[in-house]
Design an enzyme around this catalytic site. Structure first.
Site, PDB file in Angstrom:
ATOM      1  N   ARG A 158       1.018  -1.298   0.009  1.00 57.58           N
ATOM      2  CA  ARG A 158      -0.021  -0.004   0.015  1.00 57.58           C
ATOM      3  C   ARG A 158       0.951   1.383  -0.105  1.00 57.58           C
ATOM      4  NH1 ARG A 158      -3.172   2.767   4.010  1.00 57.58           N
ATOM      5  NH2 ARG A 158      -5.004   3.785   2.948  1.00 57.58           N
ATOM      6  N   LYS A 252      10.105   6.344  15.759  1.00 59.50           N
ATOM      7  CA  LYS A 252      10.664   5.139  14.734  1.00 59.50           C
ATOM      8  C   LYS A 252      10.816   5.936  13.351  1.00 59.50           C
ATOM      9  CE  LYS A 252       9.359   1.194  12.258  1.00 59.50           C
ATOM     10  NZ  LYS A 252       8.147   0.317  11.556  1.00 59.50           N
ATOM     11  N   ASP A 271      10.146  -0.961  16.748  1.00 54.77           N
ATOM     12  CA  ASP A 271       8.768  -1.245  16.221  1.00 54.77           C
ATOM     13  C   ASP A 271       8.324  -2.319  17.480  1.00 54.77           C
ATOM     14  OD1 ASP A 271       9.695  -3.290  14.923  1.00 54.77           O
ATOM     15  OD2 ASP A 271       8.998  -2.750  13.367  1.00 54.77           O
ATOM     16  N   HIS A 273       8.013  -5.510  16.630  1.00 53.37           N
ATOM     17  CA  HIS A 273       8.623  -6.650  16.257  1.00 53.37           C
ATOM     18  C   HIS A 273      10.312  -6.557  17.162  1.00 53.37           C
ATOM     19  CE1 HIS A 273      10.333  -9.961  14.224  1.00 53.37           C
ATOM     20  NE2 HIS A 273      11.307  -9.260  13.609  1.00 53.37           N
TER      21      HIS A 273
END
Length: 317
Positions: A158, A252, A271, A273
């Site tokens: 996207r 970030k 992030d 993760h």
């Protein structure tokens, strides 16, 4: 493509027209195009045919291909300058350097793997499972910043489509390949008009439209393009702090721009993760219950202490 000139043909392989291709020595262990150009660092490349990647770099359109230990490339002429550039011509050394700089080929990736493995037993244990050739790009700061503002709550396909619409609507058309018009990334001035935010919303940018046009305006009226580039020469903490004053730029995004455009190899974009890895694999209790700016700093500091001055590269692997 509309216009007077017919579209140029995409050049897929060096064998089709050898005089228009040039190559650099580059083993796959140091660079894997398929992994790096699709990793979410950049959003302007696509696999134009199997093994060939076409995109925009430095306001030029390129096709890249790897064959064994060589990185092959060809550069297309702009509209109005249709004569192909011979790869062996005087511009060859310049285009070689553009690619070396973009892929940071002077940084030995294999040496970094050995250093990280020696410093971190867990990295050493799992490194054999990592694909080789993943490296950090050195991008244009304006393009990197405005692109990563679009990444919040988003996914790669996207984001790529959004950036393509942005370039088509606001960027200068460079050429047309196989009926596909290709545009440069927009200039700041193109994104600072009074109708820029409304046009971006119409293109599907949603709340990000305000941040893209707002940051473009803030840079144009403040730092300027030159000042943004000069952040490459200041300490990481200073560059990060300046970026975080811009609309839509949090910890970030600032770290992504520091790492991928401002020569701050120690920047570690954090992030959920990365946070999970720090907690589950390394047993840290950093960050509390949420990813606050303080948590970003603590987790980044942890990995910088572990992996050293190129911690951001290790995290990218």
């Amino acid at each position: 493509c509309r216009g007077v000139e017919a579209p140029m043909k995409l050049r897929d392989t060096p064998s089709a027209c050898p005089s228009l291709w040039r190559s650099l020595p580059c083993p796959p262990a140091e660079l894997r195009l398929d992994l790096v150009l699709s990793s979410g660092q950049t959003f302007r490349w696509w696999e134009s045919s199997p093994g060939a990647w076409t995109g925009v770099l430095g306001e030029r359109v390129w096709t890249l291909r790897q064959e064994r230990d060589r990185l092959w490339y060809t550069v297309y002429g702009e509209e109005g300058n249709r004569r192909p550039t011979e790869a062996s011509g005087p511009e060859g050394a310049e285009t070689d350097q553009i690619l070396r700089d973009y892929f940071q080929l002077d940084v030995g990736l294999s040496d970094l793997y050995r250093a990280w493995g020696a410093a971190d037993p867990l990295f050493h244990k799992v490194a054999s499972d990592f694909p080789a050739g993943v490296r950090v790009l050195r991008q244009d700061p304006v393009e990197c910043l405005l692109s990563f503002i679009c990444t919040s709550n988003n996914h790669i396909s996207r984001i790529t489509a959004m950036i393509e619409r942005l370039c088509q609507a606001f960027g200068r058309r460079l050429c047309c390949l196989d009926a596909r018009p290709i545009h440069a990334f927009p200039s700041l001035s193109a994104l600072t008009g009074t109708d820029a935010e409304a046009r971006l919303r119409a293109l599907g940018f949603g709340y990000r439209a305000k941040f893209v046009s707002g940051s473009a305006r803030a840079i144009a009226e403040g730092l300027g393009v030159e000042g943004l580039h000069q952040l490459r020469t200041v300490p990481y903490a200073k560059a990060r702090s300046v970026l975080c004053t811009l609309p839509g730029v949090g910890s970030k995004v600032a770290d992504c721009v520091c790492l991928m455009a401002l020569d701050k190899a120690e920047a570690v974009p954090v992030d959920t993760h990365v946070w999970r890895i720090a907690r589950q694999r390394y047993g840290t209790a950093l960050g509390g219950r949420s990813l606050t700016p303080r948590a970003h700093q603590e987790i980044g500091d942890f990995f910088r202490g572990l992996w050293g001055p190129r911690a951001g590269w290790a995290q990218a692997v």
